[in-house]
Design an enzyme around this catalytic site. Structure first.
Site, PDB file in Angstrom:
ATOM      1  N   TRP A 130       6.748   0.840   5.710  1.00 30.78           N
ATOM      2  CA  TRP A 130       5.980   1.737   5.282  1.00 30.78           C
ATOM      3  C   TRP A 130       5.455   2.077   6.902  1.00 30.78           C
ATOM      4  O   TRP A 130       5.242   1.698   7.619  1.00 30.78           O
ATOM      5  CB  TRP A 130       4.821   0.912   4.701  1.00 30.78           C
ATOM      6  CG  TRP A 130       3.503   1.899   4.407  1.00 30.78           C
ATOM      7  CD1 TRP A 130       3.742   2.989   3.848  1.00 30.78           C
ATOM      8  CD2 TRP A 130       2.211   1.788   4.529  1.00 30.78           C
ATOM      9  NE1 TRP A 130       2.530   3.514   3.395  1.00 30.78           N
ATOM     10  CE2 TRP A 130       1.478   2.629   3.940  1.00 30.78           C
ATOM     11  CE3 TRP A 130       1.427   0.381   5.368  1.00 30.78           C
ATOM     12  CZ2 TRP A 130       0.076   2.708   4.096  1.00 30.78           C
ATOM     13  CZ3 TRP A 130       0.188   0.626   5.161  1.00 30.78           C
ATOM     14  CH2 TRP A 130      -0.411   1.644   4.565  1.00 30.78           C
ATOM     15  N   ASP A 211       2.134  -8.409   3.363  1.00 32.88           N
ATOM     16  CA  ASP A 211       1.550  -7.097   2.868  1.00 32.88           C
ATOM     17  C   ASP A 211       2.021  -7.253   1.448  1.00 32.88           C
ATOM     18  O   ASP A 211       2.945  -7.004   0.968  1.00 32.88           O
ATOM     19  CB  ASP A 211       2.233  -6.067   3.637  1.00 32.88           C
ATOM     20  CG  ASP A 211       1.435  -4.294   3.049  1.00 32.88           C
ATOM     21  OD1 ASP A 211       0.849  -4.625   2.033  1.00 32.88           O
ATOM     22  OD2 ASP A 211       1.716  -3.483   3.864  1.00 32.88           O
ATOM     23  N   LYS A 246      -2.532   0.444  -6.265  1.00 32.47           N
ATOM     24  CA  LYS A 246      -1.647   0.861  -7.144  1.00 32.47           C
ATOM     25  C   LYS A 246      -1.779   0.143  -8.473  1.00 32.47           C
ATOM     26  O   LYS A 246      -1.563   0.807  -9.587  1.00 32.47           O
ATOM     27  CB  LYS A 246      -0.133   0.388  -6.793  1.00 32.47           C
ATOM     28  CG  LYS A 246      -0.018   0.292  -5.216  1.00 32.47           C
ATOM     29  CD  LYS A 246       0.371   1.920  -4.720  1.00 32.47           C
ATOM     30  CE  LYS A 246       0.181   2.008  -3.197  1.00 32.47           C
ATOM     31  NZ  LYS A 246       0.689   3.283  -2.655  1.00 32.47           N
TER      32      LYS A 246
HETATM   33  C1  LMR Z   1       2.954   5.242  -0.011  1.00 31.82           C
HETATM   34  O1  LMR Z   1       3.807   4.509   0.737  1.00 31.82           O
HETATM   35  O2  LMR Z   1       3.444   6.284  -0.377  1.00 31.82           O
HETATM   36  C2  LMR Z   1       1.840   4.852  -0.364  1.00 31.82           C
HETATM   37  O3  LMR Z   1       1.310   3.564   0.124  1.00 31.82           O
HETATM   38  C3  LMR Z   1       0.600   5.927   0.300  1.00 31.82           C
HETATM   39  C4  LMR Z   1       0.599   5.807   1.726  1.00 31.82           C
HETATM   40  O4  LMR Z   1      -0.688   5.232   2.012  1.00 31.82           O
HETATM   41  O5  LMR Z   1       1.158   5.976   2.305  1.00 31.82           O
END
Ligand code: LMR
Length: 393
Positions: A130, A211, A246
């Site tokens: 992420w 996470d 989510k």
């Molecule tokens: C994503 O990865 O699209 C979501 O978790 C939104 C974010 O906060 O990045």
């Protein structure tokens, strides 16, 4: 003059695309860049059980009061049981400290601050992860390295490379693990892999920081938490950053939790005292409303059942979109079928992602992450045509 030297910061890799998408006037544009669940009409509507909970708690929503620094206890009990499973939560609860957090991001940040203070500043994340992970940890004063995890050419986990990299890490390194629905690749380890990673991390004295942002979107609520249970049963001390954004559709309410699995109740209390100091200095105490909604749903069995069913239907829609997409694509895209959750990563260059956006109005993350939430039966063929045009085959 104080601000004249401030340089323009780069746009956020995820949220930064929102402005461009909004400004795009093409009616056929498709948003495949963010992880916000949408229905077949591509609408993000509140989940029914949460909407009911909201009206039911309205009358006793005590706005003129603070929550404790670590949040609303009924919420923490209910989400603890959800994340760890009823039985383990009851069995190990006396040594698991829990603090409500400002979303999953807040949990990651508070957890990183705590680890930097008490355990280690050395963190490692999978080389695709992420995009927010790195800056969350760096801003908490941690050093962030990457380890191999996913083979983009083959579209699958590179377990040997992952294990090989973990073996070389210095003791106490904090390893970020995606409990389920790996973001961005959608590629999760098998339970056998998790068992091996757990043993290896115990042997090498590495610290697990999970996470857990997508419970219910992979293989269901119970199966998605199995990695946590494997690690808990193996005897790890660890942190878990949990997000309700989510699976409860509470994105803007910022509801999450940080769990610290310690070795005994005395340590739990000491860890909690330090986490509370960090929270107090960052934002004092968390907002109440979203946590009360979640607690209300989880402690009322009819609402909890309704929530589970709706989450199951959401997961089902994403799986059917994934399957429909894969069926229309040639061999080299078939790896997408085995992925879990909202995302998958195409092996596209930045230039190919740019072409998708400019030529077709189809928005992916720059790293090739495609979010299934923006697909429906109406835009499917257009997306397939664009992928084949830009990606070849
Ligand atoms: C994503 O990865 O699209 C979501 O978790 C939104 C974010 O906060 O990045």
């Amino acid at each position: 003059m104080f601000f004249h030297g401030v340089a323009e910061g780069p746009p956020d890799p995820v949220f930064g695309l929102g402005g461009a998408f909004q400004a795009d006037v093409r009616p056929e544009k498709v948003s495949l860049f963010i992880g916000i669940y949408r229905d077949e009409e591509l609408k993000a509507t509140p989940m029914a059980a949460l909407a009911q909970a909201k009206s039911q708690i309205q009358k006793d929503d005590l706005l003129a009061d603070y929550l404790p620094m670590d949040g609303y206890p009924p919420f923490l009990q209910a989400v603890g049981a959800l994340a760890f499973g009823e039985e383990l939560w009851r069995g190990a609860g006396e040594r698991i400290y829990a603090a409500q957090a400002v979303g999953g991001t807040g949990a990651l940040r508070v957890g990183a601050e705590f680890l930097a203070q008490e355990v280690s500043r050395d963190f490692t994340v999978s080389h695709l992860t992420w995009p927010n992970h790195r800056q969350i940890f760096e801003r908490a004063g941690c050093r962030v390295e990457t380890h191999p995890y996913y083979d983009g050419q083959k579209g699958r986990l590179d377990f040997a490379a992952w294990v090989g990299a973990l073996r070389k890490l210095p003791p106490k390194t904090v390893v970020i693990l995606h409990t389920c629905c790996h973001n961005p690749t959608g590629c999760d380890p098998t339970l056998q892999h998790w068992e091996e990673i757990s043993s290896l991390m115990l042997e090498k004295n590495l610290f697990p920081f999970f996470d857990f942002a997508y419970q219910g979107f992979g293989e269901g609520i119970e199966k998605d938490r199995l990695p946590i249970q494997i690690f808990l049963k193996a005897g790890h001390e660890m942190l878990v950053a949990y997000s309700c954004s989510k699976n409860f559709g509470l994105y803007s309410q910022r509801v999450g939790a940080l769990f610290a699995v310690t070795s005994n109740p005395v340590e739990k209390s000491r860890v909690g005292s330090q986490v509370k100091r960090i929270i107090r200095a960052l934002y004092s105490n968390p907002p109440a409303h979203g946590a009360r909604m979640v607690a209300h749903v989880l402690t009322h069995s009819a609402l909890a059942q309704e929530w589970r069913s709706e989450l199951g239907r959401m997961q089902g829609r994403l799986s059917s979109m994934r399957e429909a997409l894969v069926q229309k694509l040639p061999e080299e895209y078939q790896f997408l079928r085995n992925l879990k959750g909202m995302f998958g990563c195409l092996n596209f260059s930045v230039e190919q992602v740019r072409r998708l956006k400019e030529q077709f109005g189809i928005y992916l993350l720059e790293n090739g992450r495609l979010s299934l939430v923006g697909l429906n039966h109406k835009n499917m063929d257009r997306v397939v045509h664009a992928l084949l045009t830009v990606g070849g085959s």
